[in-house]
Design a protein around this motif. Sequence first.
Motif, mmCIF file in Angstrom:
data_model
loop_
_atom_site.group_PDB
_atom_site.id
_atom_site.type_symbol
_atom_site.label_atom_id
_atom_site.label_comp_id
_atom_site.label_asym_id
_atom_site.label_seq_id
_atom_site.Cartn_x
_atom_site.Cartn_y
_atom_site.Cartn_z
ATOM 1 N N LEU A 174 6.566 5.204 -5.398
ATOM 2 C CA LEU A 174 6.491 6.268 -4.379
ATOM 3 C C LEU A 174 6.172 7.634 -4.976
ATOM 4 C CD1 LEU A 174 9.542 5.187 -2.224
ATOM 5 C CD2 LEU A 174 7.186 5.385 -1.405
ATOM 6 N N GLU A 175 6.713 7.922 -6.134
ATOM 7 C CA GLU A 175 6.614 9.262 -6.713
ATOM 8 C C GLU A 175 5.189 9.804 -6.812
ATOM 9 O OE1 GLU A 175 6.102 12.429 -9.332
ATOM 10 O OE2 GLU A 175 5.543 10.406 -9.938
ATOM 11 N N PRO A 176 4.203 9.001 -7.202
ATOM 12 C CA PRO A 176 2.850 9.573 -7.288
ATOM 13 C C PRO A 176 2.276 10.023 -5.939
ATOM 14 C CG PRO A 176 2.987 7.510 -8.540
ATOM 15 C CD PRO A 176 4.249 7.637 -7.734
ATOM 16 N N TYR A 177 2.808 9.512 -4.851
ATOM 17 C CA TYR A 177 2.264 9.814 -3.524
ATOM 18 C C TYR A 177 3.085 10.833 -2.740
ATOM 19 C CZ TYR A 177 -0.594 5.703 -4.373
ATOM 20 O OH TYR A 177 -1.473 4.824 -4.913
ATOM 21 N N THR A 178 4.383 10.789 -2.895
ATOM 22 C CA THR A 178 5.265 11.596 -2.049
ATOM 23 C C THR A 178 5.381 13.034 -2.539
ATOM 24 O OG1 THR A 178 7.239 11.017 -3.306
ATOM 25 C CG2 THR A 178 6.665 9.573 -1.453
ATOM 26 N N GLN A 179 5.807 13.888 -1.615
ATOM 27 C CA GLN A 179 6.195 15.243 -2.006
ATOM 28 C C GLN A 179 7.501 15.182 -2.792
ATOM 29 O OE1 GLN A 179 4.860 18.289 -1.549
ATOM 30 N NE2 GLN A 179 3.042 17.528 -0.527
ATOM 31 N N ARG A 180 8.394 14.275 -2.347
ATOM 32 C CA ARG A 180 9.705 14.126 -2.992
ATOM 33 C C ARG A 180 10.279 12.793 -2.561
ATOM 34 N NH1 ARG A 180 13.630 14.163 -6.053
ATOM 35 N NH2 ARG A 180 14.924 15.964 -6.488
ATOM 36 N N VAL A 181 10.897 12.087 -3.496
ATOM 37 C CA VAL A 181 11.611 10.855 -3.185
ATOM 38 C C VAL A 181 13.017 10.992 -3.748
ATOM 39 C CG1 VAL A 181 10.731 9.634 -5.237
ATOM 40 C CG2 VAL A 181 11.580 8.326 -3.295
ATOM 41 N N ILE A 182 14.003 10.595 -2.948
ATOM 42 C CA ILE A 182 15.404 10.664 -3.372
ATOM 43 C C ILE A 182 16.119 9.389 -2.948
ATOM 44 C CG2 ILE A 182 15.501 13.178 -3.171
ATOM 45 C CD1 ILE A 182 17.548 11.554 -0.681
ATOM 46 N N PHE A 183 17.290 9.159 -3.482
ATOM 47 C CA PHE A 183 18.151 8.089 -3.000
ATOM 48 C C PHE A 183 19.144 8.707 -2.034
ATOM 49 C CE2 PHE A 183 22.078 5.722 -2.958
ATOM 50 C CZ PHE A 183 21.614 4.458 -2.636
ATOM 51 N N GLY A 184 19.229 8.159 -0.834
ATOM 52 C CA GLY A 184 20.195 8.653 0.145
ATOM 53 C C GLY A 184 19.607 8.654 1.542
ATOM 54 N N SER A 185 20.292 9.361 2.406
ATOM 55 C CA SER A 185 19.906 9.447 3.820
ATOM 56 C C SER A 185 18.936 10.599 4.046
ATOM 57 C CB SER A 185 21.166 9.689 4.659
ATOM 58 O OG SER A 185 21.708 10.963 4.313
ATOM 59 N N LEU A 186 18.472 10.716 5.286
ATOM 60 C CA LEU A 186 17.631 11.867 5.639
ATOM 61 C C LEU A 186 18.405 13.165 5.478
ATOM 62 C CD1 LEU A 186 15.626 10.635 8.760
ATOM 63 C CD2 LEU A 186 14.756 11.093 6.466
ATOM 64 N N SER A 187 19.707 13.133 5.773
ATOM 65 C CA SER A 187 20.540 14.326 5.587
ATOM 66 C C SER A 187 20.602 14.713 4.119
ATOM 67 C CB SER A 187 21.960 14.094 6.095
ATOM 68 O OG SER A 187 21.956 13.864 7.471
ATOM 69 N N ASP A 212 0.857 -1.193 0.000
ATOM 70 C CA ASP A 212 0.000 0.000 0.000
ATOM 71 C C ASP A 212 0.891 1.240 0.000
ATOM 72 O OD1 ASP A 212 -1.860 1.994 0.316
ATOM 73 O OD2 ASP A 212 -2.314 1.501 2.410
ATOM 74 N N TRP A 213 1.113 1.807 -1.169
ATOM 75 C CA TRP A 213 1.999 2.956 -1.315
ATOM 76 C C TRP A 213 1.349 4.251 -0.855
ATOM 77 C CZ3 TRP A 213 6.809 1.602 -1.772
ATOM 78 C CH2 TRP A 213 7.093 0.355 -2.317
ATOM 79 N N SER A 214 0.047 4.248 -0.670
ATOM 80 C CA SER A 214 -0.650 5.477 -0.252
ATOM 81 C C SER A 214 -0.248 5.929 1.145
ATOM 82 C CB SER A 214 -2.166 5.289 -0.329
ATOM 83 O OG SER A 214 -2.606 4.338 0.626
ATOM 84 N N GLN A 215 0.359 5.047 1.933
ATOM 85 C CA GLN A 215 0.811 5.441 3.277
ATOM 86 C C GLN A 215 1.936 6.479 3.235
ATOM 87 O OE1 GLN A 215 3.129 2.309 5.451
ATOM 88 N NE2 GLN A 215 2.694 1.093 3.607
ATOM 89 N N TYR A 216 2.499 6.707 2.066
ATOM 90 C CA TYR A 216 3.568 7.690 1.907
ATOM 91 C C TYR A 216 3.047 9.023 1.372
ATOM 92 C CZ TYR A 216 6.159 3.393 2.449
ATOM 93 O OH TYR A 216 6.626 2.203 2.933
ATOM 94 N N GLN A 217 1.735 9.153 1.355
ATOM 95 C CA GLN A 217 1.093 10.345 0.816
ATOM 96 C C GLN A 217 1.656 11.618 1.459
ATOM 97 O OE1 GLN A 217 -1.472 10.226 -1.657
ATOM 98 N NE2 GLN A 217 -0.962 12.393 -1.783
ATOM 99 N N ASP A 218 2.119 12.547 0.618
ATOM 100 C CA ASP A 218 2.603 13.869 1.024
ATOM 101 C C ASP A 218 3.824 13.845 1.934
ATOM 102 O OD1 ASP A 218 0.613 15.105 -0.490
ATOM 103 O OD2 ASP A 218 -0.815 14.967 1.159
#
Length: 174
Positions: free
Chosen positions: A89-102, A58-64
């Motif tokens: 993830l991209e359709p749900y998230t504000q932004r998705v990247i590869f890497g750490s939180l930093s 369920d990818w919708s849990q990553y919404q926004d």
Amino acid sequence: MSNETEIINRVANSPLVTFDLEEYYLPGERMVYDIKDNLFQEMVLREKDFRAFVKEHDWSQYQDKYVALTCSVDAIVPTWAYMLLATKLEPYTQRVIFGSLSTLELVLFQEALSQVDPADFQDAKVVVKGCGNLPVPDFAYVEITRLLRPYVSTIMYGEPCSTVPLYKRPKNLS
């Protein structure tokens, strides 16, 4: 004639322009998606199992949310696996990247600061506000300095009442 003297707020009357990096902090939840949870014994990605998971999850849990994709264990993960996660993830998230939180925070600030028009600060005396309530990475301070330096007459750090001088444009000797 009164002995009282008028108190003058010199900070309010100064020509300083305050640049507050906290205004460029994007609100929203940040999270890590660790692909290690999709690995067999945290070592190997089994394509069939991984594709089944991706299809059923369920990818919708990553919404926004802002999501950093990573692998926290020493495993060989094919690049396409991160790419596949990004497509979901991209359709749900504000932004998705590869890497750490930093790394995520750096990317978010890079994108936000790319919207600044440094020409708006032409010949200004700028104080880059320090000390705040939001987690502004050092990267953002360096980046705004890099962007503004060719345009401003002065860059300082801190608060208008207590600044650390960093840069002053040399006077032209013609």
